[in-house]
Design a protein around this motif. Structure first.
Motif, PDB file in Angstrom:
ATOM      1  N   ASN A 151       0.865   8.235   4.028  1.00 25.11           N
ATOM      2  CA  ASN A 151      -0.550   8.603   4.148  1.00 25.11           C
ATOM      3  C   ASN A 151      -1.457   7.558   3.503  1.00 25.11           C
ATOM      4  O   ASN A 151      -2.610   7.378   3.906  1.00 25.11           O
ATOM      5  N   TRP A 152      -0.934   6.844   2.510  1.00 26.35           N
ATOM      6  CA  TRP A 152      -1.727   5.794   1.878  1.00 26.35           C
ATOM      7  C   TRP A 152      -2.045   4.677   2.876  1.00 26.35           C
ATOM      8  O   TRP A 152      -3.160   4.131   2.888  1.00 26.35           O
ATOM      9  N   VAL A 153      -1.083   4.321   3.694  1.00 32.79           N
ATOM     10  CA  VAL A 153      -1.298   3.259   4.682  1.00 32.79           C
ATOM     11  C   VAL A 153      -2.337   3.693   5.705  1.00 32.79           C
ATOM     12  O   VAL A 153      -3.243   2.923   6.060  1.00 32.79           O
ATOM     13  N   VAL A 154      -2.232   4.922   6.185  1.00 32.46           N
ATOM     14  CA  VAL A 154      -3.209   5.418   7.158  1.00 32.46           C
ATOM     15  C   VAL A 154      -4.603   5.440   6.533  1.00 32.46           C
ATOM     16  O   VAL A 154      -5.587   5.061   7.167  1.00 32.46           O
ATOM     17  N   ARG A 155      -4.692   5.873   5.282  1.00 32.65           N
ATOM     18  CA  ARG A 155      -5.985   5.857   4.606  1.00 32.65           C
ATOM     19  C   ARG A 155      -6.549   4.429   4.556  1.00 32.65           C
ATOM     20  O   ARG A 155      -7.744   4.219   4.784  1.00 32.65           O
ATOM     21  N   SER A 156      -5.694   3.472   4.255  1.00 27.79           N
ATOM     22  CA  SER A 156      -6.156   2.100   4.088  1.00 27.79           C
ATOM     23  C   SER A 156      -6.749   1.519   5.367  1.00 27.79           C
ATOM     24  O   SER A 156      -7.605   0.639   5.320  1.00 27.79           O
TER      25      SER A 156
ATOM     26  N   ILE B 231       0.835  -1.210   0.000  1.00 27.03           N
ATOM     27  CA  ILE B 231       0.000   0.000   0.000  1.00 27.03           C
ATOM     28  C   ILE B 231       0.868   1.258   0.000  1.00 27.03           C
ATOM     29  O   ILE B 231       0.540   2.249  -0.651  1.00 27.03           O
ATOM     30  N   SER B 232       1.989   1.217   0.712  1.00 32.48           N
ATOM     31  CA  SER B 232       2.871   2.389   0.772  1.00 32.48           C
ATOM     32  C   SER B 232       3.462   2.732  -0.594  1.00 32.48           C
ATOM     33  O   SER B 232       3.914   3.856  -0.816  1.00 32.48           O
ATOM     34  N   LEU B 233       3.436   1.766  -1.501  1.00 34.16           N
ATOM     35  CA  LEU B 233       3.944   1.983  -2.859  1.00 34.16           C
ATOM     36  C   LEU B 233       2.848   2.484  -3.799  1.00 34.16           C
ATOM     37  O   LEU B 233       3.080   2.628  -5.004  1.00 34.16           O
ATOM     38  N   ALA B 234       1.683   2.742  -3.253  1.00 39.71           N
ATOM     39  CA  ALA B 234       0.514   3.087  -4.068  1.00 39.71           C
ATOM     40  C   ALA B 234       0.708   4.398  -4.815  1.00 39.71           C
ATOM     41  O   ALA B 234       1.438   5.288  -4.372  1.00 39.71           O
TER      42      ALA B 234
END
Length: 240
Positions: free
Chosen positions: A146-151, A105-108
């Motif tokens: 921020n992508w990980v937190v969103r997920s 996800i962090s690579l999103a």
């Protein structure tokens, strides 16, 4: 883009992919998957079926390498397959599966990656292995991406709507409140989604934390808006 809408059609393509895996190894299998599965338009339930099939057929020790190669292809369908394989691996190594989900996800480069994997891995883990999962989720809430937190919001939404115990929902909501004043757009989207779902299914939790929600210094207007929408949906579902 060619569409595969029937399970029989998907099974036929899977057969070629798995034959390639057995005869020529993982790299050739990935090439076949890219051509026969990921370049086609396939509905999510059928992609989940693909993920389940690959989990059953790919050797356990090769599954993480498999997921890593699928991630590098950067396809929507690939995220569904990754999500299902990591979900199935939770029973083998929960910490590793959650860590790998966060890594991918962090690579999103798009919001849907967070939601696809977050729902299928974090949501499922919270629902089925709360005691092991929640401490890991607390750590991920402070992840630099921020992508990980969103997920996480997507995962919370999935777990809550599928019947997570109220006691646990309250603990998730406290975690949401700790993020209720963030400014990042993606984090607001994820946390707001989960707050809205909490309000829809557990309005009494919202009532319990009313003073915290209304504290304008600690809670952003966006968070209150999502809570209000969730409460309105609760009332609508009751027919009021």
């Amino acid at each position: 883009m060619e569409s595969l809408s029937r399970k029989l059609e998907v099974k036929e393509q899977l057969k070629h992919c798995l034959t390639s895996y057995r005869d020529s190894g993982l790299n050739n299998c990935i090439q076949q998957i890219e051509t026969r599965i990921l370049s086609k338009k396939i509905r999510f339930p059928l992609l989940e079926f693909c993920g389940e099939t690959f989990f059953q057929e790919i050797k356990l020790e090769e599954q993480i390498a498999f997921c890593a190669q699928i991630e590098r292809l950067k396809t929507i369908g690939g995220n569904v397959i990754i999500g299902i394989i990591l979900q199935k691996r939770l029973h083998h190594n929960l910490k590793e599966s959650i860590g790998k989900a966060a890594e991918y996800i962090s690579l999103a480069d798009a919001w849907y990656i967070c939601d696809i994997i977050g729902e299928r891995v974090f949501g499922y883990a919270l629902l089925n292995s709360w005691d092991q999962t929640f401490p890991l989720i607390q750590d991920l809430a402070n992840h630099p991406s921020n992508w990980v937190v969103r997920s996480l919001g997507a995962g919370f939404h999935n777990a809550i709507k599928n019947g997570l115990e109220k006691l646990y929902v309250e603990q998730l909501f406290l975690l949401l409140l700790s993020k209720a004043n963030v400014k990042d757009k993606e984090m607001k989207q994820g946390m707001g989604w989960a707050a809205k779902t909490t309000a829809k299914f557990h309005p009494d939790i919202i009532a319990k934390f009313k003073s915290e929600i209304e504290n304008t210094e600690k809670t952003g207007a966006w968070f209150r808006t999502k809570v209000r929408i969730g409460l309105e949906r609760h009332q609508y579902a009751k027919g009021n």
